[in-house]
Enzyme design. Sequence first.
Site, short mmCIF file in Angstrom:
data_model
loop_
_atom_site.label_atom_id
_atom_site.label_comp_id
_atom_site.label_asym_id
_atom_site.label_seq_id
_atom_site.Cartn_x
_atom_site.Cartn_y
_atom_site.Cartn_z
N ASN A 182 0.83 -1.19 0.00
CA ASN A 182 0.00 0.00 0.00
C ASN A 182 0.87 1.25 0.00
O ASN A 182 2.02 1.19 0.44
CB ASN A 182 -0.90 0.02 1.24
N CYS A 203 -5.30 -7.47 -3.37
CA CYS A 203 -5.82 -7.20 -2.03
C CYS A 203 -6.67 -8.40 -1.62
O CYS A 203 -7.02 -9.23 -2.45
CB CYS A 203 -6.65 -5.92 -2.07
N HIS A 204 -7.00 -8.49 -0.33
CA HIS A 204 -7.84 -9.60 0.13
C HIS A 204 -9.25 -9.15 0.47
O HIS A 204 -10.04 -9.92 0.99
CB HIS A 204 -7.23 -10.30 1.35
N HIS A 233 -10.40 -1.01 -2.03
CA HIS A 233 -11.01 -0.67 -0.75
C HIS A 233 -12.33 0.10 -0.89
O HIS A 233 -12.95 0.44 0.11
CB HIS A 233 -10.06 0.12 0.16
#
Length: 478
Positions: A182, A203-204, A233
Site C-alpha cells: 500500500n 488485495c484480500h 477498498h
Amino acid sequence: MLASEFMKKSKSSPVGHAAHTKASSSHGLAGTMERPIKITMLGAGSGFTPRLVNDVLRIPGQIGGEIALVDIDSNRLSTMKRLIEKLLLKLGAKNWKISATPDRRKALKGSDYIVNCIEVSGLECVRHDNDIPAKYGIDQCIGDTLGPGGLFKGLRTVPVWLDVLKDAERLCPEALVLNYTNPMGMLCLAAGRSSSMQVVGLCHSVQGTSHLLSKRAGVPYSSMEWECAGINHLAWFVKLSHQGKDLYPLLMRKAKQDLAGKPADPEDTGDLVRKDMMLNFGAFITESSGHLSEYLPYYRKRADLREKYCRSGYEGGSSFYANEWPTWRKKADDERMAMLAGKQPIEWERSWEYASWIIEAREKDTPFRIHGNVMNSGGLLISNLPADGCVEVACMVDRNGIQPTRFGALPAQMAALCASNMSFIDLAATAVIERSKEAAIHALMLDPLTSAVCSPSEIRQMTLEMFAAEKAFLPAYK
C-alpha cells in the site's frame, strides 16, 4: 473461484495480515506446470512472505525453481531465509532453491514473477503520518492508503517502487509483477503511467467481504452470485443473489436493526459504516468499516459521528494503525524466531491470497478469476470512472497473464464516490512522478476526509509541516 468458510472474528481481533489471510478449501487447478520458475520476493521480511511462499509450495504439480528473497534489513532477511528453508524441509520440497540478498538487481535477473511487499521508512514515519494530521483534527484509523498518512507513505514508497520497475524492465521484462504494498492505488497508477511491466495490485478485501456476505445472508458461498467493481477498498457488490433471489433486502433489514441498536445477530453487531453505506448508497463495499470510514467525508469528521459509527481496532479506532503497527512488526519477528526454535508450528493450508493462484493459472494455462487493481484502459473497464485511472475489476488469468474484464458503468452515486478518491490518487501519483510538493498539497485538498475537516489553507500548512518532519525520507521534493 475459491470456496472457503469465512472465519468468525474472535473477541480479540487477529493482528496484521493474519486478520485477512484465510485458508482456501480449494487446493489447486487442473493442468500441469511445464517449467521451473523464479519468484523474487521484494520486502521479504514482510508478514506476507511465509504464507505466500507456503502457497506456492502447495501448488499441485509444481516442479520447483528458485525463490529469491530480497530485503535491506539484514536481520529480517536472514531470519526469513532460515524460515523458508525450514518450511521446505517440512513440506519435502526438494526442487526449490532459496537465495537471499539485499541487492534487488541481483535477484531480479531472470525472474518470472515479482511479488512486491516493500515498506519504506514506516517505523520512522508512522507517528508523523498520524500525529501531525491529528493536530489539525484529522482522525485516522489506518491511514496507509489515502488521506495524509496514505499520501506520505506513497511519497516515500512510490519512488522506490518505480526504480524497482525500471530495473525489472531491463532484467526481467517478461515477469508478471504482483503488488501487495500500500498505498495500492498510487503504486498501481504510477506504474501504469510510467512502466512497461505487466502489474496487478492484489488485495484480500474482495475475498473476505464476499465470504462475509454469504455468511450474513445464510447462503452457501459456492452458489452465491455476485459482481463487484470500483477501486481498491472502495469496490461495490452491485449484484448479490442466490438462486435468482436478491440478497440485499435481507441484508438491509438486518443492517437497519443493527444501526438501531437491536442487532439481528448478537455476534455481528459491528461493521456499522459499511452497513450504513449499504442502506444509503445501495450496495455493500469491500473494505472493513474502520478503514472505509477514511475514504468518505461522513463518519470521522466529528466526535459524535465517530462515537456512533466507529468502534475500536479495525472497526475504526483512532490512531489504531499508528499505535499497533510497530507492535505487530515486533510480534511477527518474535513468532518467526519461535517457529525456528520449534516452539510454534510452521505449516499452513494454502490460502486464498491471489498470488499463488495467479502463478498456477499462468503456468498451467488454466483460466482463473481474480479481482485485481489495473489501469482503466481508456475507460473500457468501468465506463464512468476516469479513463486513465486505476480500478479494481474481475480479471481472468491464463498463459497470457492478467486480462481485465469489462464491467461497464457503476451506479452514478457509487461512481461519484470512487471518482472523488481517484482525483486524490491522481494528484498523489503526479506528486511522486514530478516530485512536486504543490501537487501533494492539491491531492490532500481533494481527499474526502481531509477536505471535510480542514480549510485549504490549513491543508497547505499541515502538508508542509509533514514534509518538514519527514524531510530526511523525502529527497528531491520541491
